[in-house]
Design an enzyme around this catalytic site. Structure first.
Site, PDB file in Angstrom:
ATOM      1  N   GLU A 162     -42.831  -5.763   1.955  1.00  0.00           N
ATOM      2  CA  GLU A 162     -41.773  -6.133   2.908  1.00  0.00           C
ATOM      3  C   GLU A 162     -40.450  -5.583   2.408  1.00  0.00           C
ATOM      4  O   GLU A 162     -40.300  -5.227   1.234  1.00  0.00           O
ATOM      5  CB  GLU A 162     -41.725  -7.651   3.106  1.00  0.00           C
ATOM      6  CG  GLU A 162     -42.949  -8.150   3.863  1.00  0.00           C
ATOM      7  CD  GLU A 162     -42.890  -9.608   4.289  1.00  0.00           C
ATOM      8  OE1 GLU A 162     -43.256  -9.900   5.420  1.00  0.00           O
ATOM      9  OE2 GLU A 162     -42.472 -10.447   3.475  1.00  0.00           O
TER      10      GLU A 162
ATOM     11  N   HIS B 206     -33.599 -11.937  12.289  1.00  0.00           N
ATOM     12  CA  HIS B 206     -34.749 -11.038  12.097  1.00  0.00           C
ATOM     13  C   HIS B 206     -34.603  -9.877  13.072  1.00  0.00           C
ATOM     14  O   HIS B 206     -34.337 -10.090  14.255  1.00  0.00           O
ATOM     15  CB  HIS B 206     -36.060 -11.785  12.342  1.00  0.00           C
ATOM     16  CG  HIS B 206     -37.243 -11.108  11.716  1.00  0.00           C
ATOM     17  ND1 HIS B 206     -37.735  -9.910  12.196  1.00  0.00           N
ATOM     18  CD2 HIS B 206     -37.994 -11.418  10.638  1.00  0.00           C
ATOM     19  CE1 HIS B 206     -38.756  -9.536  11.429  1.00  0.00           C
ATOM     20  NE2 HIS B 206     -38.934 -10.448  10.476  1.00  0.00           N
TER      21      HIS B 206
ATOM     22  N   ARG C 245     -32.847  -6.570   5.367  1.00  0.00           N
ATOM     23  CA  ARG C 245     -33.028  -7.117   6.711  1.00  0.00           C
ATOM     24  C   ARG C 245     -31.731  -7.148   7.517  1.00  0.00           C
ATOM     25  O   ARG C 245     -31.737  -6.885   8.719  1.00  0.00           O
ATOM     26  CB  ARG C 245     -33.615  -8.525   6.591  1.00  0.00           C
ATOM     27  CG  ARG C 245     -34.149  -9.053   7.877  1.00  0.00           C
ATOM     28  CD  ARG C 245     -34.872 -10.354   7.673  1.00  0.00           C
ATOM     29  NE  ARG C 245     -36.234 -10.149   7.199  1.00  0.00           N
ATOM     30  CZ  ARG C 245     -37.101 -11.133   7.007  1.00  0.00           C
ATOM     31  NH1 ARG C 245     -36.765 -12.372   7.245  1.00  0.00           N
ATOM     32  NH2 ARG C 245     -38.327 -10.883   6.575  1.00  0.00           N
TER      33      ARG C 245
ATOM     34  N   HIS D  83     -33.435 -16.380  12.519  1.00  0.00           N
ATOM     35  CA  HIS D  83     -34.764 -16.535  11.916  1.00  0.00           C
ATOM     36  C   HIS D  83     -34.767 -17.527  10.772  1.00  0.00           C
ATOM     37  O   HIS D  83     -35.710 -18.311  10.625  1.00  0.00           O
ATOM     38  CB  HIS D  83     -35.200 -15.150  11.427  1.00  0.00           C
ATOM     39  CG  HIS D  83     -36.552 -15.111  10.789  1.00  0.00           C
ATOM     40  ND1 HIS D  83     -37.707 -15.453  11.467  1.00  0.00           N
ATOM     41  CD2 HIS D  83     -36.952 -14.750   9.534  1.00  0.00           C
ATOM     42  CE1 HIS D  83     -38.750 -15.312  10.660  1.00  0.00           C
ATOM     43  NE2 HIS D  83     -38.318 -14.905   9.476  1.00  0.00           N
TER      44      HIS D  83
ATOM     45  N   ARG E   3     -31.629 -13.691   2.526  1.00  0.00           N
ATOM     46  CA  ARG E   3     -32.888 -14.050   1.861  1.00  0.00           C
ATOM     47  C   ARG E   3     -33.832 -12.850   1.773  1.00  0.00           C
ATOM     48  O   ARG E   3     -34.016 -12.110   2.751  1.00  0.00           O
ATOM     49  CB  ARG E   3     -33.568 -15.162   2.653  1.00  0.00           C
ATOM     50  CG  ARG E   3     -34.882 -15.630   2.093  1.00  0.00           C
ATOM     51  CD  ARG E   3     -35.477 -16.671   3.020  1.00  0.00           C
ATOM     52  NE  ARG E   3     -35.659 -16.086   4.329  1.00  0.00           N
ATOM     53  CZ  ARG E   3     -36.836 -15.736   4.825  1.00  0.00           C
ATOM     54  NH1 ARG E   3     -37.941 -15.956   4.152  1.00  0.00           N
ATOM     55  NH2 ARG E   3     -36.918 -15.202   6.029  1.00  0.00           N
TER      56      ARG E   3
HETATM   57  C1  SIN Z   1     -41.736 -11.453   8.433  1.00  0.00           C
HETATM   58  O1  SIN Z   1     -42.939 -11.556   8.306  1.00  0.00           O
HETATM   59  O2  SIN Z   1     -41.172 -10.469   8.872  1.00  0.00           O
HETATM   60  C2  SIN Z   1     -40.895 -12.619   8.069  1.00  0.00           C
HETATM   61  C3  SIN Z   1     -41.129 -13.008   6.684  1.00  0.00           C
HETATM   62  C4  SIN Z   1     -39.996 -13.845   6.238  1.00  0.00           C
HETATM   63  O3  SIN Z   1     -39.059 -14.054   6.991  1.00  0.00           O
HETATM   64  O4  SIN Z   1     -40.019 -14.268   5.085  1.00  0.00           O
END
Ligand code: SIN
Length: 517
Positions: free
Chosen positions: A112, A230, A276, A335, A370
């Protein structure tokens, strides 16, 4: 009413894990819905971040957490949480969570954004939240020390001289008169604030109520201005918006505009896997310019998107959309709230006998932004820390009889129009891009909604909205999830956390309203 049980408000991952960690001490868990329904944790697609691979380390995980947090992460907290992460994955495995494993029995790790390694343990692609919750719920249902009251909503805290002595409850959905349950300790684990915004990936009930009533009782709040948006919520008309997990981009899915151009290449060297907040602002810019941003999974995943990411496939199917043939329309949505009730290393709030874990808390782990999949990890770590500290504080807790509630007559129906007005205001003025004028307008609207509010639930929401907008107005710089058009750069002198009471936020609000007149 009085109970010797430890009261846990909420029913997400932190609440369930705390209840199990407290066993055999008697617990009363307050869940607005049936267990497993309505908690953000069950909707988490990514998984839990933990340095499980031999090539990875807790130190690297902590360093990524600090970097993502944009200058305000508490480094000691990051070290402590990441050091323990692998143990929690092993504990969840022992409890029965069916994490994805490779042929050698190793954990399959997702990649991620802003992680320097593939570091997110997962279940069936995007089912981590749901599966961990099912595992914990199964355990809680078989743990005799835990009494669960389903369909009850906490709306306030009873205090005496700076110490919490109980919680206020009403029936959820079908409101009744208020009852007060006095208890020796209260642990808040009732989620964040995403639903205060019109565009959100959070379940509908998650609207800042827990932070709001803790603040109204006098608890110190930390970092409320830091809300994470998000970038890839699926934009097909649902409220809340389904998530298209960042792990899709980790697998190579790309972001394109309506002409098929990859716009992230120009925005950041890490392109789709940039931090993000950067991806969120880029998507927002595309949406504003009517370039209709989309997530194209076709080349990276083909038809395996349907089996490897079942939650995404389900959301597309509900909208009659085929992600194998077409890129998925996406937009930005609130989010995760990095801010919350200020807690120390044991999950203690500033009020006596009050502990907080999960998204309702602000521990210092997330800073201004975060790191993906650190949210569930933090909830687990602090649920256990809070449980241990409660046991140390209370000593031996006696057995306790079950609590029986006879709901009194009365009512606290939420005014849906007022809530929608609040959510629209937050998205318009307190969203991805902010400025002083917009924030003042937001504060004025929040004050109007609050003045007309007839219910505790709505006042809890306006309290949290006030904290977010007031702290955003006071922070005259841009950092992580907080971006000010009128102060677009970070200011090193402001590289510190915010600590704010509701009284202070109300002062800022009054001055903001005055400045408009
Ligand atoms: C995601 O799966 O994109 C979100 C994961 C997260 O917000 O920790």
């Amino acid at each position: 009413m009085k109970t010797d049980r430890i009261v846990i408000v909420g029913a997400g991952m932190g609440a369930l894990f705390a209840a199990l960690s407290l066993a055999p001490r008697p617990v009363l868990m307050i869940s607005p819905e049936r267990l497993g329904e309505g908690a953000s944790s069950a909707w988490a697609q990514g998984g839990v971040a933990a340095a499980m691979a031999e090539t990875d380390s807790p130190e690297a995980h902590a360093a990524d957490t600090v970097t993502a947090g944009a200058g305000t992460v508490d480094a000691d907290v990051a070290t402590m949480v990441t050091a323990d992460a692998a143990h929690f994955i092993l504990d969840l495995t022992d409890l029965g969570t069916p994490f994805d494993r490779d042929d050698n029995g190793g954990y399959v790790m997702s990649r991620e954004a802003a992680h320097s390694a593939a570091r997110v343990v997962r279940v069936q692609g995007d089912q981590a939240g749901r599966q961990i919750m099912e595992t914990l719920i199964g355990r809680v249902r078989n743990t005799p020390s835990v009494q669960v009251i389903e369909g009850a909503l906490a709306t306030g805290l009873e205090t005496d001289g700076g110490r919490v002595t109980g919680v206020w409850l009403r029936r959820a959905g079908d409101p009744s008169g208020k009852i007060v349950i006095h208890a020796p300790a209260v642990l808040l684990a009732g989620g964040g604030s995403g639903g205060l915004f019109a565009h959100t990936t959070n379940p509908p009930r998650i609207r800042g109520q827990v932070i709001g009533f803790a603040a109204r009782a006098g608890a110190m709040i930390a970092d409320p201005e830091f809300v994470q948006f998000h970038p890839t919520a699926i934009d097909m008309g649902e409220d809340p918006m389904p998530l298209a997990t960042e792990a899709l981009r980790g697998e190579g899915a790309v972001l394109v505009d309506k002409d098929g151009t990859r716009f992230m290449l120009e925005e950041h060297p890490d392109a789709e896997l940039a931090p993000r907040d950067i991806v969120a602002r880029a998507i927002f810019k595309q949406t504003q310019a009517e370039m209709r941003p989309m997530l194209d999974t076709r080349a990276a995943l083909g038809d395996s998107v349907l089996t490897r990411f079942p939650a995404v496939a389900e959301a597309c199917a509900r909208a009659g959309f085929d992600p194998v043939a077409n890129p998925i329309p996406v937009a930005v949505a609130a989010h995760y709230h990095m801010g919350g009730v200020d807690t120390d290393a044991d999950g203690r709030a500033s009020l006596g006998r009050l502990w907080v874990c999960g998204e309702a808390s602000s521990t210092g782990l997330h800073g201004a932004n975060r790191l993906a999949s650190n949210g569930l990890l933090e909830a687990l770590v602090y649920a256990r820390k809070a449980a241990e500290d409660i046991v140390r504080t209370l000593g031996d807790v006696p057995t306790a009889s079950e609590v029986q509630i006879d709901w009194p007559e009365g009512g606290d129906p939420v005014n849906g129009d007022a809530v929608q007005r609040l959510r629209d205001t937050m998205t318009e003025h307190v969203g991805v891009r902010r400025n002083a004028l917009g924030l003042r307008h937001a504060l004025a609207t929040i004050a109007e909604i609050e003045a007309a509010a007839e219910t505790e639930t709505l006042r809890n929401m306006t309290a949290t909205a006030t904290l977010i907008a007031a702290a955003a107005l006071a922070r005259e710089e841009s950092r992580g999830g907080h971006f000010r058009d009128d102060f677009p750069d970070p200011d090193p002198a402001q590289a510190h956390r915010t600590k704010i009471t509701l009284d202070r936020a109300m002062d800022i609000r009054s001055k903001a309203v005055e400045a408009l007149t």
